[in-house]
Design a protein around this motif. Structure first.
Motif, PDB file in Angstrom:
ATOM      1  N   MET A   1     -31.813  38.566 114.803  1.00  0.00           N
ATOM      2  CA  MET A   1     -31.582  37.563 115.835  1.00  0.00           C
ATOM      3  C   MET A   1     -32.124  37.966 117.199  1.00  0.00           C
ATOM      4  SD  MET A   1     -30.117  34.972 114.396  1.00  0.00           S
ATOM      5  CE  MET A   1     -31.216  35.298 113.016  1.00  0.00           C
TER       6      MET A   1
ATOM      7  N   LEU B   1     -26.093  37.718 120.607  1.00  0.00           N
ATOM      8  CA  LEU B   1     -26.687  38.074 119.314  1.00  0.00           C
ATOM      9  C   LEU B   1     -25.694  37.879 118.179  1.00  0.00           C
ATOM     10  CD1 LEU B   1     -28.735  41.249 120.319  1.00  0.00           C
ATOM     11  CD2 LEU B   1     -29.461  38.854 120.263  1.00  0.00           C
TER      12      LEU B   1
ATOM     13  N   GLU C   1     -34.864  35.631 118.467  1.00  0.00           N
ATOM     14  CA  GLU C   1     -34.332  34.329 118.853  1.00  0.00           C
ATOM     15  C   GLU C   1     -33.587  34.425 120.183  1.00  0.00           C
ATOM     16  OE1 GLU C   1     -31.428  30.768 117.170  1.00  0.00           O
ATOM     17  OE2 GLU C   1     -32.219  32.272 115.785  1.00  0.00           O
TER      18      GLU C   1
ATOM     19  N   LEU D   1     -25.519  34.076 117.495  1.00  0.00           N
ATOM     20  CA  LEU D   1     -26.687  33.611 116.737  1.00  0.00           C
ATOM     21  C   LEU D   1     -26.618  34.075 115.287  1.00  0.00           C
ATOM     22  CD1 LEU D   1     -29.509  34.280 119.372  1.00  0.00           C
ATOM     23  CD2 LEU D   1     -28.532  32.068 118.732  1.00  0.00           C
ATOM     24  N   ALA D   2     -26.223  35.330 115.068  1.00  0.00           N
ATOM     25  CA  ALA D   2     -26.149  35.870 113.710  1.00  0.00           C
ATOM     26  C   ALA D   2     -25.080  35.150 112.896  1.00  0.00           C
ATOM     27  CB  ALA D   2     -25.862  37.370 113.757  1.00  0.00           C
TER      28      ALA D   2
END
Length: 356
Positions: free
Chosen positions: A263, A249, A266, A252-253
């Motif tokens: 996130m 996470l 996703e 992704l962030a």
């Protein structure tokens, strides 16, 4: 204590039925006694925390049909990994000192290669070295030379990835998603656990079958799926105790320049893509599999489900005083569109193993 926003997690999709070894409670009890015998903790609060991890239950879920001796070894290996990770890697001093960490790990690798020499009683890591030697000697009694070599190779990659991760912490590096996917296959010791599966059940998967490209892809997918599931489930625990941005996470962030709360969907979509691939590739491999390979594929499924069953209920991730809001139900289907491949160079070849 660090303030970390609670993440509202949706149910996980996992179309694999759970199974559990009948000796789960005994495995837990024996592993906790083993933990105390070697003193793999710095204080009583750490001991109590580790004793509530449920390493025996995880081994029972992972190898529901394993022999008693080998499954107990799996449970003890799991406890060693949890204790070492907490004391010296993720949350310990060595996790921020890759040079010293590498010097410690080479001594542990030497124990795997040659368990005969005596340990140094003056080593500051003597308790972990002694426990590791105990595991190596016991494993040598139940595993074939081929299996022991596989497990040693997996442990070597786990150790190497710990140094890599420590360097990221020191340099304050948040890896890109492709790099992180490669790191995550190994840094959670998932492959170490996967290489115990045939040992636990008392058979040996022939090397020619384990090295088939489709089976290698399935093995790696198991490791990454379990790793990313753990990232999502353990996010709160990791950041409350020692946030280091080595998490799906966070990756992704960081790439999106958005808050981590945005996130979660996703991240869940990515893990569903791996879950869909795992299901399809498992069915495909089974069609031409030997009896041993059939058992191995079944065991990989047990590991995927066990990781979720354990992760959503274990006290390692749950804290009644600081709830993580983990899901308690299961998604009936994967997220729409998750049958598409993950377009990352490190892993996109997995989907190429699927027949048209």
């Amino acid at each position: 204590m660090t303030t970390v926003p609670a993440l509202q997690l949706a149910p996980f999709y996992c179309p694999i039925a759970p199974a559990r070894h009948p000796l789960a409670d005994l495995f837990d009890q024996t592993t906790n006694e083993w933990l105390r015998r070697f003193g793999l903790y710095e204080d009583e609060s750490q001991r109590e925390r580790l004793e509530h991890v449920g390493a025996g239950r995880l081994a029972a879920l992972t190898s529901p049909f394993g022999t008693r001796e080998a499954t107990q070894i799996s449970s003890d290996i799991g406890m060693w990994l949890f204790a070492f990770d907490d004391a010296h890697c993720d949350e310990g001093r060595l996790g921020h000192d890759p040079g010293e960490l590498s010097r410690v790990l080479i001594r542990l690798l030497r124990i795997l290669e040659a368990p005969e020499p005596p340990l140094s009683p003056d080593s500051p890591y003597h308790s972990f070295e002694a426990a590791f030697l105990d595991l190596r000697l016991r494993l040598g009694r139940v595993a074939t030379p081929v299996q022991l070599g596989r497990w040693t190779d997996a442990m070597r990659m786990y150790f190497f990835s710990q140094v890599w991760e420590a360097a990221n912490r020191v340099e304050r590096v948040t890896p890109d998603l492709d790099t992180y996917a490669l790191l995550r296959i190994h840094n959670g010791a998932m492959k170490v656990s996967v290489m115990m599966l045939d040992i636990a059940e008392g058979y040996e998967l022939p090397p020619a079958e384990l090295e088939r490209p489709d089976v290698r892809a399935l093995t790696e997918a198991t490791c990454l799926l379990a790793g990313w599931d753990n990232d999502i489930l353990s996010y709160r625990k990791e950041h409350v105790r020692d946030g280091d941005n080595q998490n799906l996470l966070d990756v992704l962030a960081h790439a999106a320049g958005k808050p981590v709360q945005g996130m979660v969907s996703e991240g869940m979509f990515l893990r569903d893509q791996i879950m869909v691939l795992f299901t399809a590739l498992s069915a495909q491999v089974r069609r031409t599999a030997s009896p041993e390979l059939q058992r191995y594929v079944t065991s990989l499924g047990h590991w995927v489900r066990a990781n979720l069953e354990w992760g959503t209920t274990c006290e390692r991730y749950l804290n009644p005083e600081d709830p993580a809001y983990l899901p308690t139900t299961w998604a009936p289907a994967p997220m729409s569109g998750s049958d598409a491949p993950v377009e990352l160079p490190a892993i996109s070849w997995w989907w190429e193993q699927l027949e048209s």
